[in-house]
Write an enzyme that holds these catalytic residues in place. Structure first.
Site, mmCIF file in Angstrom:
data_model
loop_
_atom_site.group_PDB
_atom_site.id
_atom_site.type_symbol
_atom_site.label_atom_id
_atom_site.label_comp_id
_atom_site.label_asym_id
_atom_site.label_seq_id
_atom_site.Cartn_x
_atom_site.Cartn_y
_atom_site.Cartn_z
ATOM 1 N N ALA A 66 21.847 0.031 12.599
ATOM 2 C CA ALA A 66 23.084 0.750 12.284
ATOM 3 C C ALA A 66 24.193 -0.175 11.799
ATOM 4 C CB ALA A 66 23.551 1.537 13.517
ATOM 5 N N SER A 68 24.331 -1.528 8.870
ATOM 6 C CA SER A 68 24.644 -1.338 7.446
ATOM 7 C C SER A 68 23.871 -0.161 6.872
ATOM 8 C CB SER A 68 24.340 -2.616 6.648
ATOM 9 O OG SER A 68 22.966 -2.708 6.354
ATOM 10 N N ILE A 70 21.992 2.978 5.464
ATOM 11 C CA ILE A 70 21.682 4.342 5.894
ATOM 12 C C ILE A 70 21.929 4.517 7.398
ATOM 13 C CG2 ILE A 70 19.786 6.032 6.052
ATOM 14 C CD1 ILE A 70 18.601 4.329 3.548
ATOM 15 N N GLY A 71 21.606 3.465 8.171
ATOM 16 C CA GLY A 71 21.797 3.537 9.624
ATOM 17 C C GLY A 71 23.268 3.686 9.977
ATOM 18 N N SER A 201 9.732 6.352 3.711
ATOM 19 C CA SER A 201 10.110 6.089 2.322
ATOM 20 C C SER A 201 9.106 6.721 1.354
ATOM 21 C CB SER A 201 10.158 4.577 2.095
ATOM 22 O OG SER A 201 10.069 4.273 0.726
ATOM 23 N N TYR A 238 5.158 -3.359 2.499
ATOM 24 C CA TYR A 238 6.270 -2.433 2.748
ATOM 25 C C TYR A 238 5.761 -0.984 2.725
ATOM 26 C CZ TYR A 238 10.716 0.029 2.324
ATOM 27 O OH TYR A 238 11.783 0.894 2.547
#
Ligand SMILES: NC(=O)c1ccc[n+]([C@@H]2O[C@H](COP(=O)([O-])OP(=O)(O)OC[C@H]3O[C@@H](n4cnc5c(N)ncnc54)[C@H](OP(=O)(O)O)[C@@H]3O)[C@@H](O)[C@H]2O)c1
Length: 367
Positions: A66, A68, A70-71, A201, A238
């Site tokens: 959280a 940075s 989206i968090g 994603s 990823y």
């Protein structure tokens, strides 16, 4: 070192997958949403959380990663919905800055920062202990009813955790898997209804097949198509970590909602789409610029607040909804890739993750 990283990214395999396949996967997701899915599924928000009776404890949530992107945007949105929000991440300093920023802008919200490194099992265990003490102590800040597994990285070089996990695999899947399993008993105890939201994603769509084994899980090399031992297959690892998170979400949903063991805990996957955040921080600057330019021209690049909408939709959907894939904001859900619904694969992944987790937990005297 920086040169090695840049070289890893520039290898044609990685560049091709990220530049072409990932963009196609994103476009496919939007096409799916707009044209292929017969009816758009919109779900309204659940009973507004903030309108709990004055005597009731606030609903509380944990948002990992959280500090940075989206968090951070998710944490702000949930705090404004009346949640007590625990912002978790590797740097307490960065988290405290975000907490101060949120409190400066929104006077009445309830937020706090706690340190958590998903690459380090002792950090996960110590975080869970702190959460237990906090919510089972005399003055809990609320009823813990939401865990948002958002933290993630896109690593450009291979790094290993002290337990010999690939760092990207540990941050994006194995760490969140262990955190969720460790927090489940508390979620059961603390709230009659609780929810887990896993941030995934669109890149999972690029994975065609997986071969699950414990070694590959720890190294992130589960895709059956070839890996070149000379360079780090960052794009494949990823995608794999995100598909694992998705398979885990659906498997956890099935296990929690079987006829034999009905449960009040719902599990959602949320895909934010392409978001301008710090996720590309390890990439060469000119590639980040190029990628942002292309995505902007295609009108696919979103701000963290817009990207977080699917996460917030998943978090606030009515309680009876579970096992869905949120994408596109406005409460929309769609289908994820075919392989993500493969029950045998999900079960194999669950068993391998449990075995790896049990082994590593026992090293630290936990189970
Ligand atoms: N941006 C996109 O286009 C996009 C698209 C689809 C999915 N996603 C997913 O969205 C999630 C959030 O990414 P973002 O775009 O907002 O990136 P971001 O701005 O880089 O944020 C990632 C967050 O994860 C935290 N983090 C990283 N490794 C961690 C670890 N080992 N333990 C605890 N926290 C850790 C970081 O915190 P510290 O560095 O302060 O510890 C940071 O707060 C990720 O799971 C990502 O895969 C992003």
């Amino acid at each position: 070192m920086a040169r090695v990283m840049a070289w890893n990214v520039m290898r044609i395999g990685n560049l091709g997958r990220m530049g072409v396949l990932w963009t196609l996967a994103l476009l496919y997701s939007y096409l799916h949403l707009l044209f292929l899915y017969p009816r758009l599924r919109r779900s309204p928000y659940s009973v507004p959380q903030s309108r709990a009776a004055a005597s009731d404890l606030k609903p509380a949530s944990i948002v990992t990663g959280a500090s940075s992107g989206i968090g951070k945007a998710t944490a702000i949105a949930l705090a404004l919905q009346g949640f007590h929000v625990i912002l978790a991440g590797r740097s307490l300093k960065r988290l405290r800055e975000v907490v101060a920023e949120i409190k400066r802008k929104h006077k009445d919200v309830s937020v706090q920062a706690l340190e958590l490194d998903l690459c380090l099992v002792p950090s996960i265990l110590s975080f869970v202990k702190t959460i237990q003490v906090l919510f089972e102590g005399e003055n809990p800040p609320g009823k813990l009813q939401l865990l948002v597994n958002n933290a993630g990285i896109l690593a450009t070089s291979q790094r290993w955790t002290s337990d010999e996990f690939d760092c990207m695999m540990a941050s994006n899947y194995l760490g969140p898997y262990m955190l969720t399993c460790q927090l489940l008993p508390l979620l059961y105890k603390n709230a009659p209804r609780a929810r887990i939201v896993n941030v995934v994603s669109f890149t999972h769509r690029c994975v065609r097949s997986l071969q699950v084994d414990e070694g590959g899980l720890m190294q992130g090399t589960l895709q059956t198509s070839s890996y070149n031992g000379d360079w780090y297959s960052l794009a494949r690892i990823y995608e794999t970590s995100k598909l694992c998170m998705l398979l885990f979400s659906y498997e956890l949903h099935r296990r929690l909602h079987s006829k034999e063991a009905p449960s009040q805990i719902s599990v959602m996957a949320a895909d934010p789409g392409a978001v301008a955040s710090n996720i590309l921080r390890e990439m060469p600057h000119f590639l980040v610029g190029l990628s942002n330019l292309v995505l902007t021209l295609l009108t696919l690049l979103q701000s963290p607040t817009v990207g977080a909408a699917s996460v917030v939709d998943a978090a606030l959907a009515p309680w009876e909804i579970s096992g869905k894939y949120y994408f596109g904001g406005r409460g929309l859900t769609c289908q994820s890739s075919q392989i993500s619904y493969n029950r045998n694969l999900a079960n194999e992944l669950w068993e391998a993750s449990a075995a790896v987790s049990e082994r590593v937990m026992s090293r630290y005297g936990a189970n």
